[in-house]
Enzyme design. Structure first.
Site, PDB file in Angstrom:
ATOM      1  N   ASP A 186       5.510  -0.321  -0.284  1.00  0.00           N
ATOM      2  CA  ASP A 186       4.608   0.786   0.055  1.00  0.00           C
ATOM      3  C   ASP A 186       5.109   1.271   1.428  1.00  0.00           C
ATOM      4  OD1 ASP A 186       1.883   2.000  -1.015  1.00  0.00           O
ATOM      5  OD2 ASP A 186       1.639   1.864   1.133  1.00  0.00           O
TER       6      ASP A 186
ATOM      7  N   LYS B  26      -3.365  -4.728  -3.612  1.00  0.00           N
ATOM      8  CA  LYS B  26      -2.620  -4.162  -2.480  1.00  0.00           C
ATOM      9  C   LYS B  26      -2.547  -5.239  -1.408  1.00  0.00           C
ATOM     10  CE  LYS B  26      -0.678  -0.223  -1.641  1.00  0.00           C
ATOM     11  NZ  LYS B  26      -0.256   0.801  -2.622  1.00  0.00           N
TER      12      LYS B  26
HETATM   13  N1  GLU Z   1       2.941   1.277  -3.449  1.00  0.00           N
HETATM   14  C1  GLU Z   1       3.122   2.036  -4.659  1.00  0.00           C
HETATM   15  C2  GLU Z   1       1.810   2.653  -5.074  1.00  0.00           C
HETATM   16  O1  GLU Z   1       1.025   3.032  -4.231  1.00  0.00           O
HETATM   17  C3  GLU Z   1       3.843   1.241  -5.749  1.00  0.00           C
HETATM   18  C4  GLU Z   1       3.194  -0.029  -6.172  1.00  0.00           C
HETATM   19  C5  GLU Z   1       3.988  -0.885  -7.131  1.00  0.00           C
HETATM   20  O2  GLU Z   1       5.073  -0.462  -7.551  1.00  0.00           O
HETATM   21  O3  GLU Z   1       3.492  -1.963  -7.487  1.00  0.00           O
HETATM   22  O4  GLU Z   1       1.523   2.840  -6.219  1.00  0.00           O
END
Ligand code: GLU
Length: 446
Positions: free
Chosen positions: A164, A124
């Site tokens: 996100d 993240k």
């Molecule tokens: N931010 C999204 C999640 O919490 C997607 C992450 C992504 O597609 O890599 O899963």
């Protein structure tokens, strides 16, 4: 393993990092029993290794705003765990972003990605940059400055960021443009959530919300219930809430509430295509308020300062932020007759709220299972990029369906209780954990 001992040690090392400690505790409490049946995990100190991120990059992001003033933000990438594949997870731009928040999200992402059936590790990142009130040009300059630092630490086979909160298609475009310029690499796959003409996957924008509703469909079917005619309150009005509203309406449910930081919109007649499309306009305006929805659609009413959980509904879907539904909200929902809550946001409910739902015996499912369709479709985007092809919407949707059904099955397999009901929190945590733990064990002490 003794959960309190592991947690005491973690708290000593990371004092005050409340979201991170909360996310770890929730997982450890649900896997404790299974873990202690596997002495090989204990011997390899799997838990002690798994709760710490592999590494964290922290950097300064300096950019110039429209008035010509210099602004400085902090940027981060938390590479949490790569046992089952390259690091994968979104970027969050929000004023409250800090290491605790990104560590909790990276930790959750590791298990969520394991549940998708695809080979992706967990990561993240993001920044304390606040997109509210910024112009498109400011957002572009910020994204470019952010990528100026991040680009050396990501790559098609090492770490693949996506969106996100605060990062959607527009931001991914600016980030990708700068990455290609700096890296002189024109592979389409270093970010996911791209535009359709430059490597993006059909249905990726919808995937988190669509996948969530597919999961809820399975959960309801298992309990002998249906979405048809059910009333739904959801929080937020961004990309995730939009996809959820769209699919819920298509499947015959009525979305009667959406919300924003400014308050809640009560929408008694449910959604229309025009209303659903307007949610996208609201998000793109960078104002972060939901009130204009009720000015445009006169059958809806706006109440300032109230949450979506004040609206009487059958199903509640948190779609905005962590800990957005607390114990008092949970009690209010129960008093109003809500019989299903599914987290579409990551860790949308506080531990007290989850206990309240579980004690009342209503259906409850956690974010890492419910919202995994987003990152799963990112995984499908990576596959298409590697193969240099584009699948049709039908192909992507079928695969997303299959993945959400598999996640539901995994939750049932590991979460079925003696009375036949399913503890989805336990099911999702154990299923994700077993896969990552086994992969770590087989690859030795590294
Ligand atoms: N931010 C999204 C999640 O919490 C997607 C992450 C992504 O597609 O890599 O899963």
């Amino acid at each position: 393993m003794n959960v309190n001992e592991v947690m005491a040690e973690l708290e000593r090392k990371h004092p005050g990092e409340s979201e991170y400690l909360q996310a770890v505790r929730e997982v450890l409490e649900s896997i404790e029993e299974v873990y202690n049946e596997h002495p090989e995990f204990e011997k390899a100190k799997i838990v002690e290794r798994m709760v710490e991120p592999d590494r964290i990059f922290t950097f300064r992001v300096t950019w110039v705003d429209d008035k010509g003033e210099i602004q400085t933000n902090l940027g981060y990438r938390v590479q949490f765990n790569s046992a089952i594949g390259p690091y994968k997870g979104g970027l969050r731009f929000h004023k409250a972003v800090n290491p605790s928040m990104l560590k909790f999200l990276g930790f959750e992402q590791t298990f969520k990605n394991a549940l998708t059936t695809l080979p992706m590790g967990g990561a993240k990142g993001g920044s304390d940059f606040d997109p509210t009130g910024k112009s498109d040009a400011e957002i572009m300059r910020f994204c470019q400055a952010f990528m100026l630092e991040l680009w050396r630490n990501i790559g098609v086979d090492t770490d693949v960021p996506a969106g996100d909160v605060g990062v959607g298609g527009r931001e991914i475009g600016f980030l990708n443009g700068m990455y290609q310029k700096l890296a002189r690499e024109y592979h389409t796959g270093v970010l996911t959530g791209k535009g359709m003409t430059w490597g993006g996957s059909i249905l990726r924008p919808e995937a988190t919300g669509f996948g969530a509703l597919y999961f809820v469909e399975h959960m309801l079917a298992k309990a002998g219930k249906s979405l048809k005619g059910a009333t739904i309150a959801l929080s937020g009005f961004g990309n995730v809430a939009w996809g959820a509203a769209k699919k819920a309406t298509e499947l015959g449910a009525k979305v009667i509430a959406i919300s924003g930081p400014d308050g809640v919109v009560y929408n008694p007649n449910g959604m229309t295509d025009e209303k659903i499309n307007y949610m996208l306009e609201l998000r793109a305006s960078n104002r972060n308020i939901v009130a204009p929805f009720a000015e445009k659609f006169t059958d809806a009413t706006f109440t300032p300062g109230k949450k979506a959980w004040s609206v009487k509904c059958d199903i509640a879907l948190p779609c905005a932020f962590q800990n957005e539904l607390n114990e008092a909200d949970a009690k209010e929902l129960l008093a109003n007759g809500t019989w299903c809550v599914a987290e579409v946001s990551n860790m949308g409910c506080t531990p007290e709220a989850i206990h309240t739902f579980q004690a009342a015996g209503i259906l409850f499912a956690p974010g890492k299972a419910v919202n995994a369709g987003g990152v799963a479709t990112s995984g499908l985007e990576m596959t298409q990029n590697c193969m240099h092809i584009s699948w049709s919407g039908k192909e992507v949707d079928e695969k997303l369906h299959f993945i959400m059904e598999s996640i539901h099955e995994a939750c049932v397999r590991y979460g079925e209780q003696k009375d036949g009901t399913i503890n989805y929190v336990k099911g999702a945590n154990i299923a994700g954990f077993m896969k990552v733990a086994q992969a770590m064990l087989e690859q030795g002490v590294i």
